[in-house]
Design a protein around this motif. Structure first.
Motif, PDB file in Angstrom:
ATOM      1  N   HIS A 139       0.878  -1.179   0.000  1.00 10.91           N
ATOM      2  CA  HIS A 139       0.000   0.000   0.000  1.00 10.91           C
ATOM      3  C   HIS A 139       0.912   1.226   0.000  1.00 10.91           C
ATOM      4  O   HIS A 139       1.868   1.281   0.771  1.00 10.91           O
ATOM      5  CB  HIS A 139      -0.913   0.000   1.227  1.00 10.91           C
ATOM      6  N   CYS A 183       1.428   5.048   0.794  1.00 12.05           N
ATOM      7  CA  CYS A 183       0.886   6.155   1.577  1.00 12.05           C
ATOM      8  C   CYS A 183       0.939   7.456   0.754  1.00 12.05           C
ATOM      9  O   CYS A 183       1.790   7.608  -0.121  1.00 12.05           O
ATOM     10  CB  CYS A 183       1.725   6.371   2.843  1.00 12.05           C
ATOM     11  N   GLU A 205      -3.159   5.627  -1.559  1.00  9.82           N
ATOM     12  CA  GLU A 205      -4.004   6.661  -0.942  1.00  9.82           C
ATOM     13  C   GLU A 205      -3.522   8.045  -1.347  1.00  9.82           C
ATOM     14  O   GLU A 205      -2.352   8.241  -1.712  1.00  9.82           O
ATOM     15  CB  GLU A 205      -3.957   6.540   0.594  1.00  9.82           C
ATOM     16  N   ILE A 209      -8.067   5.250  -2.436  1.00 11.00           N
ATOM     17  CA  ILE A 209      -8.735   5.827  -1.268  1.00 11.00           C
ATOM     18  C   ILE A 209      -8.207   7.231  -0.932  1.00 11.00           C
ATOM     19  O   ILE A 209      -7.111   7.606  -1.337  1.00 11.00           O
ATOM     20  CB  ILE A 209      -8.557   4.936  -0.006  1.00 11.00           C
ATOM     21  N   ALA A 240      -7.012   9.184   2.394  1.00 12.37           N
ATOM     22  CA  ALA A 240      -6.597   8.983   3.788  1.00 12.37           C
ATOM     23  C   ALA A 240      -6.110  10.338   4.296  1.00 12.37           C
ATOM     24  O   ALA A 240      -5.539  11.116   3.535  1.00 12.37           O
ATOM     25  CB  ALA A 240      -5.483   7.950   3.867  1.00 12.37           C
ATOM     26  N   ARG A 260     -14.430   5.667  -1.870  1.00  9.74           N
ATOM     27  CA  ARG A 260     -13.044   6.078  -1.628  1.00  9.74           C
ATOM     28  C   ARG A 260     -12.741   6.382  -0.155  1.00  9.74           C
ATOM     29  O   ARG A 260     -11.577   6.397   0.244  1.00  9.74           O
ATOM     30  CB  ARG A 260     -12.714   7.331  -2.457  1.00  9.74           C
ATOM     31  N   PRO A 264     -11.292   1.629   1.801  1.00  7.54           N
ATOM     32  CA  PRO A 264     -10.335   1.470   2.917  1.00  7.54           C
ATOM     33  C   PRO A 264     -10.674   0.293   3.832  1.00  7.54           C
ATOM     34  O   PRO A 264      -9.760  -0.409   4.286  1.00  7.54           O
ATOM     35  CB  PRO A 264     -10.417   2.812   3.669  1.00  7.54           C
TER      36      PRO A 264
END
Ligand SMILES: NC(=O)N[C@@H](CC(=O)O)C(=O)O
Length: 420
Positions: free
Chosen positions: A222, A224, A248, A294, A296, A342, A347
């Motif tokens: 994933h 960031c 994200e 997503i 975040a 999203r 998530p």
């Protein structure tokens, strides 16, 4: 346990209906219930944040699990993932269990600790990933966020290790040799201001390397806070090849640009740095398309003395939990299904978080938030529930007010105010 009838609510933008909450679930069972006039309000599955800094243990002057949880609930969240860069670092079963327990005690959102990848975030030696995974906290996501797992051999080992339990390595993509002394995005503005730049390629090079490593290992990566147009292209290609990578973007990288650094106001200092308008536009497109999965927050509260000082000495980071949904709404407009996807469903799915991000259908846990899209709010830092005030949106008018949030059928926010 009180039952609630949300009268005339629009569920994820659909035609108005009545939504009944009983015994912690969305229900169809008739019976007494407290009626909430929800005409004009939109119900979304409770938001899920995969990237929050709660600062406890260690910097309780900046945020605690409880104050951060309250900020999250007020922002419409029902679950947040707490980053590991606390003091001590969340690199053992003991620390992740402590954070997990504090979250349960606060009882405002589900707090899921993220474990560190390396001991002390030092990038030298793998942390006790297995012990954190089998602890009461049941950690599935590991990250050295704030630092990049720069050593490719360690990154490979971490990906191999978590594959056994379908865990995820969440990478803070920043090649440290390319960002030494960096103060802001490297480009025209940094040249003009004479500040050392953080080049886009420092992010893109690590993402390119890591998608190849994840592909080689067959494990889950994933990424960031993706911040550049080039990163989007690397991700697009990797996804097209079937690499198990998710990504994200933060609300601030979808809205703000490096031009703001010209004010020398450290409220705009953040890691990765604010980029250019063309990056912002590429990130928005990628979010709509799904190349970025997503939103975040990277909610990064800082005490006044760490933020209200000279730019070069200020810590990077912005608070974000209480403004994330309004920012996204201002960018995407009332595309409720996309927003739900999203900010909640995707998530929750990425994290394997049961009971969150589910359709608001009978039998589902009542984790949801009620939004008034027609309301406008001027952001006043003094009104934030977060213990820190470092918001870049002070004085800005944002659309959308979070009216209520329910966690397993219990209100954590009613009438726009925290219940406890
Ligand atoms: N995102 C930020 O600007 N700050 C983060 C860590 C980091 O990524 O530097 C923090 O913990 O404050």
């Amino acid at each position: 346990m009180t039952s609630y009838l949300l009268r005339g609510v629009s569920v994820v933008g659909a035609a108005p209906t009545d939504l009944l909450i009983r015994d912690g679930l969305i229900s169809t069972e008739e019976g007494p219930a407290e009626v909430i006039d929800a005409a004009g309000l939109v119900a979304l599955p409770g938001l899920v944040d995969l990237h929050t800094h709660l600062r406890e243990p260690g910097r309780e002057d900046a945020e605690t699990v409880e104050t951060g949880s309250r900020a999250a609930a007020l922002g419409g969240y029902t679950a947040v993932f707490a980053m590991a860069n606390t003091s001590p670092v969340a690199d053992t079963a003991g620390v992740v269990e402590q954070v997990w327990r504090l979250g349960r005690e606060a009882g405002l959102v589900d707090v899921q600790p993220i474990g560190a990848v390396t001991v002390g975030l030092a990038g030298k030696q793998l942390a006790e990933l297995g012990a954190m995974a089998t602890s009461a906290a049941g950690v599935r996501i590991f990250s050295d966020d704030g630092h990049c797992v720069a050593d490719p051999r360690l990154m490979r080992r971490a990906l191999e290790y978590v594959k056994a339990f379908d865990g995820i390595i969440a990478q803070h993509a920043e090649e440290p040799r390319l960002t030494e002394g960096a103060q802001m995005h490297e480009g025209e503005v940094s040249t003009r201001l004479g500040l050392t730049g953080w080049p886009a390629v420092a992010e893109e090079a690590i993402i390119a390397r890591d998608v190849l490593l994840a592909e080689h290992v067959g494990s889950r990566l994933h990424v960031c806070h993706v911040s550049t147009a080039g990163s989007v292209e690397v991700l697009r290609q990797a996804k097209a090849r079937g690499v198990r990578v998710t990504a994200e973007v933060t609300p601030h990288h979808l809205l703000l640009t490096d031009e703001l650094a010209a004010s020398y106001d450290p409220v705009y200092k953040v890691n990765p740095p604010l980029r250019t308008q063309s990056d912002v536009l590429a990130l928005r497109e990628a979010l709509i398309e799904g190349v970025i999965d997503i939103v975040a927050t990277d909610h990064a509260p800082h005490a006044v003395e760490d933020k209200e000082c000279e730019w070069a000495y200020a810590r990077p980071g912005m608070v974000g939990l209480e403004t994330a949904l309004p920012i996204v709404l201002s960018i995407l407009g009332e595309q409720w299904d996309l927003i739900a996807e999203r900010m909640s469903r995707a998530p929750a799915r990425i994290a394997g978080l049961d009971g969150h991000g589910t359709d608001l259908a009978a039998g589902a846990p009542a984790n949801l938030t009620l939004v008034d899209p027609s309301a406008r709010r001027v952001v006043d830092p003094a009104e934030l529930a977060s213990r820190s005030r470092n918001t870049p949106y002070a004085g800005t008018t944002l659309p959308g007010r979070i009216v209520a949030t329910f966690l397993r059928g219990e209100p954590t926010v009613l009438d726009g105010k925290a219940v406890k």
